[in-house]
Structure formats: C-alpha cells, structure tokens
Design a protein around this motif. Structure first.
Motif, mmCIF file in Angstrom:
data_model
loop_
_atom_site.group_PDB
_atom_site.id
_atom_site.type_symbol
_atom_site.label_atom_id
_atom_site.label_comp_id
_atom_site.label_asym_id
_atom_site.label_seq_id
_atom_site.Cartn_x
_atom_site.Cartn_y
_atom_site.Cartn_z
ATOM 1 N N GLU A 248 -8.260 6.780 2.994
ATOM 2 C CA GLU A 248 -7.008 6.150 3.411
ATOM 3 C C GLU A 248 -6.896 4.693 2.959
ATOM 4 O O GLU A 248 -5.839 4.095 3.057
ATOM 5 N N TYR A 249 -7.993 4.107 2.511
ATOM 6 C CA TYR A 249 -7.965 2.681 2.160
ATOM 7 C C TYR A 249 -7.180 2.425 0.869
ATOM 8 O O TYR A 249 -6.366 1.518 0.799
ATOM 9 N N TYR B 78 -5.103 -2.303 3.552
ATOM 10 C CA TYR B 78 -5.202 -1.158 2.641
ATOM 11 C C TYR B 78 -4.535 -1.520 1.322
ATOM 12 O O TYR B 78 -3.937 -2.594 1.175
#
Lengths: 393, 393
Positions: free
Chosen positions: B329-330, B362
């Motif tokens: 998800e980063y 992010y």
C-alpha cells in the motif's frame, strides 16, 4: 609592541542586503538598512598588536589560529588601512612591522548571528586605531571584508547606500538615526535549534543574482521605496509602519531565496511557526506590536517596544515551551520582569497549542547601541605582553 | 429516473495558476499549464440523476450529504449547464426535474491533491452528459467551479489560457498535446505526513494579489515566457528544459506565497528536503532527470521518465526511509520493478543520510491520461434505482 583592543557591534537588517553587482569590491544591487545592537549583549572583540620582533602576520579567531595570508578579504582590509596610513603619513610604527591579531565573539559564531559583520567591523576599526588613521573611510573598507560589516561601523539606525560608481567609492554606510533616538526599541533574538546545512550567504546571493527572475524587480523597485518609507517611520518613531515594512522585506528576501535555482530555504518549520505566532499576536492586539525579520538562517529577530517584551516572552514560552525556560541562561541579556504580563487571552485569540518542545535553543534580549569602541584597560587586551593570545582553545 | 456516471482526472500544473483578476468569474492573472493524470490511479467519479419524483436537489460527497443550494460555485455550474441545455433545446427531460448528485474521489480528499479540480471537472462533465448538451464550453463552466478544474476537461498537456475579456469568455482550457504524445513521462506523487493548518488556495491567492509586490512581475513577464518555452519543450519531448522550467516555476510560485503579507508557507521542511534530494540526484546524474513541483501544500509531484522511476524510488527509500516501504500500500499505482536499479553511488554523490523516518505517508505512481469519461456499466453508478447513494459513511 604596540597594540589596540576594540569591540564592535552586530547589526540586524530590516531592509535586507541580498545580491552583489560586483563580487570583488562587494558592491550590492540594493541599499539596505539596519539597527546596530548594543555591545552589552553581543559583540566582537579584537586586539591587534604590531611589533618589530614578530616574524609573520598571525591571527587567532575564538582561540584558534587561522591562516592569515590565505584570506583575501582580510588581506584586502589590511592593505587598504596600510595605504591609508601611508597617505595620511601616520607614523605610529613602521608599516613593515608584522601583526598579531586576536579576535573573539561573545556569542556563538555558528548560530548565523551576523558574526562576520561584527568581526570585520571590529577588525577594521581596531587596525585603524592601531595605524592611527582617520575613520572617515572605514565603512567602505569594512564592506570589502564582509558586505554588511560596513553597517556595524555606526551605532543606531544605519543605511548602507548601494551607490552607483564602478569603483565602489560611493557604496558606504551612513548613520540614519543615533542609538538613543528610539530608546524604547528592543530586540528579541530567538535562536532556533537547527542542524541543517545551509548555503553560505556568499554563494546564495550569487545564485540569486544569476537565476532569480524576481530579484531585479526587488532591487530596482521594491527596496528603494521601502528604504524611504522606513527611514520616515524611524524618524517619527512609527512602530506600526516600521514593523510592517520590516516583516514584508524579510518575507520578500526569503521569497527571492526560494525563487533562486536551486532554491535556498533558510527558514525552517520553526521559523514559519514563529511568523504565524507573530501575525496572530498582532492580530489579537489589533496593531503591529512585534515585527520579525530573518537573515540567511532559521533564527528570528523580533523588533518590539520595551512595554511589549514581557507579554511576548510569556506567551512565547507557552507556544514554544522549553525545558530550560526557568534557567537563567535561556533568556540572556537585558533582564525581563515577567511579573506584570497581560493574561494570555488578551494576547492571543487562538487556542494556545504548543508547536513542539525545545524548538528554541535560547533567546537574547537586547536593544540599539553604539558603533565600535576602543577599550583602554590593558586587562581587556586579548594578547599578553609577548603578543600571544591569553586564551587558546 | 435518468442518470449518468462519469469519471474525471486530476491535473498537476507545471506552470502554476496563482491569483485571480476576477474573483466572481474566476479569471486568472496568468495562463497556466498542466499534465492530466491517468484516471487509472486517481480520479473523481460522479453520478448525476434526475427524476420527476425527486423533491429537492441533493448532493453527497464521499458518502456524506452536503448542502446543495448553499454552495454558490456548484449552483453557478448547474445554472450554466441548464442555460446551455435550454439554448441547445436539448430535451432529455424537463429542466424542472430535481437532481441527486453523488460524487467521490478514489484518493484522499484532504491530502491537497487537486481534488477540487477533478471534482468540479467531473461534476460539469457528468451534468453535461445528463442534460445532453455540447461539450465545447465545458472548460469555462468547470472554471467557475474551481479554477484549475477547467484543465481537467482535457487529457494530456493542457493550457488554461488566461484570456483578456472581462466576461471571461476567452479564459478557457485547450489541449496542447494529447495524452499519448509523451508516453515515457511518469509522475511520482510523494504524499507528505503533515498536520499543519494551511491557508486555503482561494484566500492565499487573494492575499497574494493584494499584497505581493512581485506577483505582477511574475504574471506579466515570467509566466508568458515560460508558457512558450515549456510548450516547445513538451512538443519536442525535451525533458531537461521541461524539468528545469517546471522546478523554476514551482519555486517562483512558492516565492510569491512567501512575499504575501502575511506570508503563506505551503512547503515544509520535508518538502524542502525533497527539493534538495532532487537537485542532488540531478547533479550526480549530470542532467535534469527528475523535476519537482509543489501545489499549495507540502506534497511533492515528481515528473520523470519511465526509465528513471525505479532508480529514484530505490534511492528515495534510503533518504526518506519508511516503516511501510515493504507494504504494497505504500507505493500505489503503476507497479515498479525494483530489481534493475543502479547502485546508489551512481545516483547520489552525497553520503546517504536519512532525513528522518516516516516523513512520507505514501507514494502514487502514475502517468498522463485522458480527460473525463462516461461510464456505461450500470454497476458503476453511485446511486441505486431510487436515486439514493449506494454507499454512505
């Protein structure tokens, strides 16, 4: 051995010097204006000694020997003073005698607090005393050591007139108002905890002149207007106008630094938080009570009147809490009576949320002061009878 | 009930819009130029439904109902489209029918990522489809919702021509190059962890126009030159020129924000650390390989070519280490193959010292994309058969 010891003040510009039209002679693209700070709180101190027995020119800075001949700006100042001595036929000692120069600041050199301005002003003033020369040309000699040093040659409010001549002879400092003209004026220097590397002023302004599209407009249009306006404001002691122009000029100087390629960001998040704090404070008070200005670093210099100092400091301690705030070393300089402060609610119409802990290193409380002074007590000399530093690191 | 569902893209300006000559019509003091980003990674999505049975106009934004009538900009867009429908005699349904409008972003609204640009472009495009009107005037209608929304009406590289007319009829967006013109171009959006309050763009630019002494010079002199130069650079796919102008214009926009009184500092210490990182990276590579641009917030948008993405990201993870960097998800968006990166020593001639941990929230990896698109699958509708939102918060 013959020697002289002098001190010279720091100055803080309210209309900033940024950008040279001549790198060699240190001629600025715009005039600038500063207040000289009292030497009681911050100063450079220099002893210059000459002797037939000295083998070579030597120099010590804050207790450490530094190369003398390798420093072209130092050399330029010395040469100019020797020429002056020759022209004036001053004959205190043969000009061939070598020098020992010992210099120190009573405030941290690294904190970006105009140490080179005080340092070069002190050097030039001390050498002028040593060689026994007239003091009329000293600001243009100091200028060649470090531009803003020329303003530290005078006390009070000082303008460095940019001048237009190619040889720089009209690029000199003049006193606009003496130190005692506005006795209520105070300065709080907030030294910001910071470890970031910064572009040197010399390189930063060179880059700005070469790459900023906005710097010419600032130098040719904005600054000349501001210089006129702020001189009037100082003359009539109109703090509101003085403060607003000071803040606008600081903002614009940092705008020019950002418009540089690559950009120079001298202010950091703490600096910007201080800016917000001041605007909020002034908004609550319904007037310009405090003005900030930032040099090429993150530290804030606040200009404010004496009656406001305790109020600002007490609120500052709430918004920028510090573990050392009870320590007498945290606020240096002129004592502040924190007994009679207004309630925070009258000073700040925002919720008081601390920005962060220990964002400030210490605070210096000072005021306007005189130009360089000669010290007569032999105790004040930084060198011993042999011409060597009394203190070494 | 009749309904339409559309998506619209985000756009990131490389020549910034800052300052209005007309607050009401949202007419800018200078032209601006952006790249529209692919809707695959970031987009606004809107369903507009009309029905004889709806009692009143209602609107939901990201699952929460928001006042419809109270929003003058919304109302202005709707009125303009209804007038257009009337003029074109489009008769899909009676214009008296009330609307239900449901809109959402697939990226965080609060992150300062041009959500209002995508949102208003989507609203206007969806209503145009709903009313069945021609699309030639849509950019000037979207402009009245949120200035930069006019650029999201087209894909690829888009210029918002400032125009000179008082009625704003010549202040429109035009496509400079289509989305597929420069297929290697990529964007990395670095979302900065930040909690500071910011001045809204609307207020910030109003203050700048009123108080900055430099903004006119920027609008009249700097921007027109840059628009010409960057259009040429885009046409011949000259990344070096494109990147340098992009960085200089971002710097100048933030310089104007600082020259504002009180100043607006949208970039923070992390933003400036990213700027330093990019200049250092380019210096090591001996060329402009990456360009940064910052909108009215601390997040960085990096423009770079596809071949550079893995190199930059791997180094970025060293200089801005993140506990989530292994988490899928980063880094969102187009997958990045981190296998074939150059050694850090070839990419960075400085010691790699982490600036700090978790300074980034992010990263989004995306590229150029098309303008708004109509979605035909009923599954894509944000409202159910009764015209009510399928999802509520």
């Amino acid at each position: 051995m013959i020697s002289e010891t002098c001190i010279a003040p720091v100055n803080i510009a309210v209309i900033k010097y940024w950008g040279k039209r001549d790198e060699e002679l240190i001629l600025p693209i715009n005039s600038s204006l500063s207040m000289t700070l009292s030497t009681d709180q911050m100063c450079a101190k220099t002893t210059a000694a000459a002797s037939a027995t000295f083998k070579e020119n030597r120099m010590w800075l804050n207790g450490e020997e530094v190369p003398f001949e390798g420093n072209p700006r130092m050399q330029k100042c010395l040469d100019a003073l020797k020429r002056l001595a020759e022209a004036e036929k001053s004959k205190r000692f043969p000009l061939e005698w070598k020098l020992h120069i010992c210099s120190e600041n009573n405030f941290p050199t690294a904190a970006g607090l105009a140490s080179s301005a005080a340092g070069y002003a002190c050097l030039v003033y001390t050498l002028a005393n040593l060689y026994g020369v007239e003091k009329s040309e000293l600001s243009s000699i100091a200028r060649q050591g470090s531009g803003s040093a020329c303003r530290s040659i005078y006390g009070g409010f000082v303008e460095w007139v940019a001048g237009i001549k190619n040889d720089g002879s009209d690029s000199i400092a003049i006193q606009v108002q003496p130190a005692l003209h506005w006795p209520e004026m105070r300065v709080l220097i907030l030294v910001v905890n910071d470890s970031r590397k910064k572009t040197s002023s010399t390189n930063g302004m060179l880059n700005s002149v070469n790459t900023s599209d906005l710097i010419k407009h600032r130098a040719n249009v904005c600054v000349p207007q501001r210089i006129l306006q702020i001189k009037e404001a100082i003359a009539r002691k109109d703090f509101k106008t003085f403060g607003e122009i000071t803040m606008r000029d600081s903002n614009q100087f940092h705008a020019i630094c950002l418009d540089t390629y690559p950009p120079c960001a001298y202010m950091n998040d703490t600096s910007h938080a201080i800016v917000n704090f001041i605007h909020q404070y002034n908004e609550t008070r319904g007037d310009v009570k405090v003005a900030y200005t930032f040099d090429a670093g993150p530290n804030a210099c606040l200009y404010l009147l004496e009656e406001e100092v305790a109020n600002v400091l007490s609120l500052l301690n709430k918004v920028f809490p510090n573990d050392n705030s009870e320590n007498s070393e945290y606020v240096k300089g002129i004592p502040i009576d924190l007994q009679k402060v207004r309630p925070a609610s009258e000073l700040y119409n925002q919720e008081i949320v601390p920005v962060g802990n220990n964002l400030l290193k210490y605070i210096i409380h000072t005021k306007a002061g005189e130009g360089p002074q000669k010290l007569l007590d032999p105790e004040d000399s930084l060198v011993d009878d042999a011409g060597m530093p009394k203190k070494l690191k």
